[in-house]
Design a protein around this motif. Structure first.
Motif, short mmCIF file in Angstrom:
data_model
loop_
_atom_site.label_atom_id
_atom_site.label_comp_id
_atom_site.label_asym_id
_atom_site.label_seq_id
_atom_site.Cartn_x
_atom_site.Cartn_y
_atom_site.Cartn_z
N VAL A 2 0.84 -1.20 0.00
CA VAL A 2 0.00 0.00 0.00
C VAL A 2 0.88 1.25 0.00
CG1 VAL A 2 -1.65 1.33 1.35
CG2 VAL A 2 -1.87 -1.15 1.22
N THR A 3 0.62 2.13 -0.94
CA THR A 3 1.32 3.42 -0.96
C THR A 3 0.32 4.52 -1.26
OG1 THR A 3 1.88 3.35 -3.30
CG2 THR A 3 3.46 2.36 -1.78
N LEU A 4 0.61 5.70 -0.75
CA LEU A 4 -0.18 6.90 -1.01
C LEU A 4 0.79 8.06 -1.23
CD1 LEU A 4 -1.53 5.40 1.81
CD2 LEU A 4 -3.44 6.73 0.95
N LYS A 5 0.40 8.98 -2.11
CA LYS A 5 1.26 10.13 -2.38
C LYS A 5 0.40 11.34 -2.67
CE LYS A 5 5.30 11.67 -4.97
NZ LYS A 5 6.32 11.32 -5.97
N GLU A 6 0.73 12.43 -2.01
CA GLU A 6 0.00 13.68 -2.16
C GLU A 6 0.66 14.56 -3.22
OE1 GLU A 6 0.23 12.25 2.11
OE2 GLU A 6 1.67 12.80 0.55
N SER A 7 -0.15 15.34 -3.91
CA SER A 7 0.38 16.29 -4.88
C SER A 7 -0.53 17.49 -4.97
CB SER A 7 0.54 15.63 -6.25
OG SER A 7 -0.70 15.17 -6.73
N GLY A 8 0.04 18.59 -5.47
CA GLY A 8 -0.74 19.81 -5.60
C GLY A 8 0.18 21.01 -5.62
N PRO A 9 -0.38 22.20 -5.48
CA PRO A 9 0.46 23.40 -5.47
C PRO A 9 1.17 23.54 -4.14
CG PRO A 9 -1.81 24.00 -5.12
CD PRO A 9 -1.81 22.52 -5.39
N ALA A 10 2.42 23.93 -4.18
CA ALA A 10 3.18 24.12 -2.94
C ALA A 10 2.90 25.49 -2.33
CB ALA A 10 4.66 23.96 -3.20
N LEU A 18 -7.47 25.69 -2.57
CA LEU A 18 -6.44 24.66 -2.66
C LEU A 18 -7.07 23.37 -3.15
CD1 LEU A 18 -3.60 23.45 -1.94
CD2 LEU A 18 -4.57 22.97 0.33
N THR A 19 -6.42 22.75 -4.14
CA THR A 19 -6.84 21.43 -4.59
C THR A 19 -5.66 20.48 -4.46
OG1 THR A 19 -8.45 22.36 -6.14
CG2 THR A 19 -7.78 20.07 -6.48
N LEU A 20 -5.83 19.44 -3.63
CA LEU A 20 -4.80 18.44 -3.43
C LEU A 20 -5.29 17.08 -3.92
CD1 LEU A 20 -3.60 19.30 0.20
CD2 LEU A 20 -2.32 19.65 -1.91
N THR A 21 -4.37 16.32 -4.49
CA THR A 21 -4.69 14.99 -4.99
C THR A 21 -3.88 13.94 -4.25
OG1 THR A 21 -5.19 15.86 -7.19
CG2 THR A 21 -4.72 13.50 -7.03
N CYS A 22 -4.55 12.89 -3.84
CA CYS A 22 -3.91 11.73 -3.24
C CYS A 22 -4.01 10.58 -4.24
CB CYS A 22 -4.61 11.37 -1.94
SG CYS A 22 -4.03 9.83 -1.17
N THR A 23 -2.87 10.10 -4.68
CA THR A 23 -2.84 8.97 -5.61
C THR A 23 -2.33 7.76 -4.84
OG1 THR A 23 -2.39 10.46 -7.45
CG2 THR A 23 -1.92 8.12 -7.79
N PHE A 24 -3.10 6.68 -4.87
CA PHE A 24 -2.77 5.54 -4.04
C PHE A 24 -2.69 4.25 -4.86
CE2 PHE A 24 -7.04 3.84 -4.03
CZ PHE A 24 -7.84 4.97 -4.15
N SER A 25 -2.07 3.26 -4.27
CA SER A 25 -1.98 1.93 -4.89
C SER A 25 -1.96 0.88 -3.80
CB SER A 25 -0.73 1.82 -5.77
OG SER A 25 0.43 1.96 -4.99
N GLY A 26 -2.23 -0.35 -4.18
CA GLY A 26 -2.20 -1.45 -3.23
C GLY A 26 -3.55 -1.75 -2.59
N PHE A 27 -4.54 -0.95 -2.87
CA PHE A 27 -5.90 -1.21 -2.44
C PHE A 27 -6.85 -0.47 -3.37
CE2 PHE A 27 -7.22 2.80 -0.40
CZ PHE A 27 -6.00 3.43 -0.25
N SER A 28 -8.14 -0.80 -3.29
CA SER A 28 -9.13 -0.17 -4.14
C SER A 28 -10.20 0.49 -3.30
CB SER A 28 -9.78 -1.21 -5.06
OG SER A 28 -10.87 -0.63 -5.76
N LEU A 29 -10.56 1.69 -3.65
CA LEU A 29 -11.64 2.39 -2.96
C LEU A 29 -13.01 1.88 -3.41
CD1 LEU A 29 -11.17 6.22 -2.31
CD2 LEU A 29 -11.96 4.44 -0.74
N GLN A 79 -7.56 7.81 -7.10
CA GLN A 79 -7.26 9.13 -6.55
C GLN A 79 -8.38 9.65 -5.66
OE1 GLN A 79 -6.46 11.53 -10.06
NE2 GLN A 79 -4.27 11.13 -9.93
N VAL A 80 -7.97 10.41 -4.66
CA VAL A 80 -8.90 11.15 -3.80
C VAL A 80 -8.47 12.62 -3.84
CG1 VAL A 80 -9.67 11.53 -1.43
CG2 VAL A 80 -9.41 9.20 -2.31
N VAL A 81 -9.42 13.49 -4.02
CA VAL A 81 -9.14 14.92 -4.16
C VAL A 81 -9.77 15.69 -3.01
CG1 VAL A 81 -9.49 16.96 -5.60
CG2 VAL A 81 -8.95 14.76 -6.66
N LEU A 82 -9.01 16.61 -2.45
CA LEU A 82 -9.51 17.51 -1.41
C LEU A 82 -9.47 18.94 -1.91
CD1 LEU A 82 -10.36 17.70 1.69
CD2 LEU A 82 -8.00 18.48 2.04
N ARG A 83 -10.58 19.63 -1.78
CA ARG A 83 -10.62 21.06 -2.08
C ARG A 83 -10.88 21.83 -0.79
NH1 ARG A 83 -14.54 23.02 -4.57
NH2 ARG A 83 -13.52 24.71 -5.67
#
Lengths: 117, 110
Positions: A2-10, A18-29, A79-83
């Motif tokens: 399982v891995t997760l990684k955040e991305s977006g504007p610094a 603000l819009t942030l994206t979490c891209t994950f692997s190793g499981f399914s939502l 992906q999961v997105v937070l605004r």
């Protein structure tokens, strides 16, 4: 694995969204019981849970920040997105996404967002 | 909403000693919904204990959790150099669907 990684504007300006994206692997939502949360930590301060989205698209928010937050998912992209609207310098923090049960068992590395004009 | 108070704020101990960290909730919480995390500088928190007393995968048995109601404890026996970090407790409110964290305890080398 399982891995997760955040991305977006610094860097974002005050009042911006603000819009942030979490891209994950190793499981399914799409799998029953799976959930992903966003958590933040201002420099030198405590962790603060922000929002959670579940496999069935249920969404839950921090009471104090609910009016400013929107969480969504794109299961096809894992992906999961937070605004977060109306950003302020006090929102400067490291933002984490984490796989969620009644606790957070896997975390992303975190992403520092600075709010400044 | 439940407020979690961790004490002490900072704990200074030597390797080999035992650390006892406290987490007190403002109202009774279900033990199943209490967790502890370790955080080192520049890193994400790492799950140590869930369900108040169950160790996460790969966590050595030097780490143990206990407690019920409003008082929970993380005990770290035989402190190793890599154990010096910040420790956070966390609670899930089943009725409110929200999560709370304590402010953390910094465990430093004496």
């Amino acid at each position: 694995q399982v891995t997760l990684k955040e991305s977006g504007p610094a860097l974002v300006k005050p009042t911006q969204t603000l819009t942030l994206t979490c891209t994950f692997s190793g499981f399914s939502l799409m799998s029953t019981g799976m959930r992903v949360s966003w958590i933040r930590q201002p420099p030198g301060k405590a962790l603060e849970w922000l929002a959670r989205i579940d496999w069935d698209d249920d969404k839950f928010y921090s009471t104090s920040l609910k009016a400013r937050l929107t969480i969504s998912k794109d299961t096809s992209k894992n992906q999961v997105v937070l605004r977060m609207t109306n950003m302020d310098p006090v929102d400067t923090a490291t933002y984490y996404c984490a796989r969620t049960i009644e606790y957070f068992d896997y975390w992303g590395q975190g992403y520092l967002v600075t709010v400044s004009s | 909403e439940t407020v979690l108070t961790q004490s002490p704020g900072t704990l200074s101990l030597s390797p080999g000693e035992t650390a006892t960290l406290s987490c007190r909730a403002s109202q009774s919480v279900t033990s199943n919904y209490v967790a502890w995390y370790q955080q080192k500088p520049g890193q994400a928190p790492k799950l140590l204990i869930y369900g108040a007393s169950s160790r996460a995968t790969g966590i050595p048995d030097r780490f143990s959790g206990s407690g019920s109601g409003t008082d929970f404890t993380l005990t770290i026996s035989r402190l190793e150099p890599e154990d010096f970090a910040v420790y956070h407790c966390q609670q899930y409110g089943r009725s409110s669907y929200t999560y709370a964290f304590g402010r953390g305890t910094r465990l430093e080398i004496k």
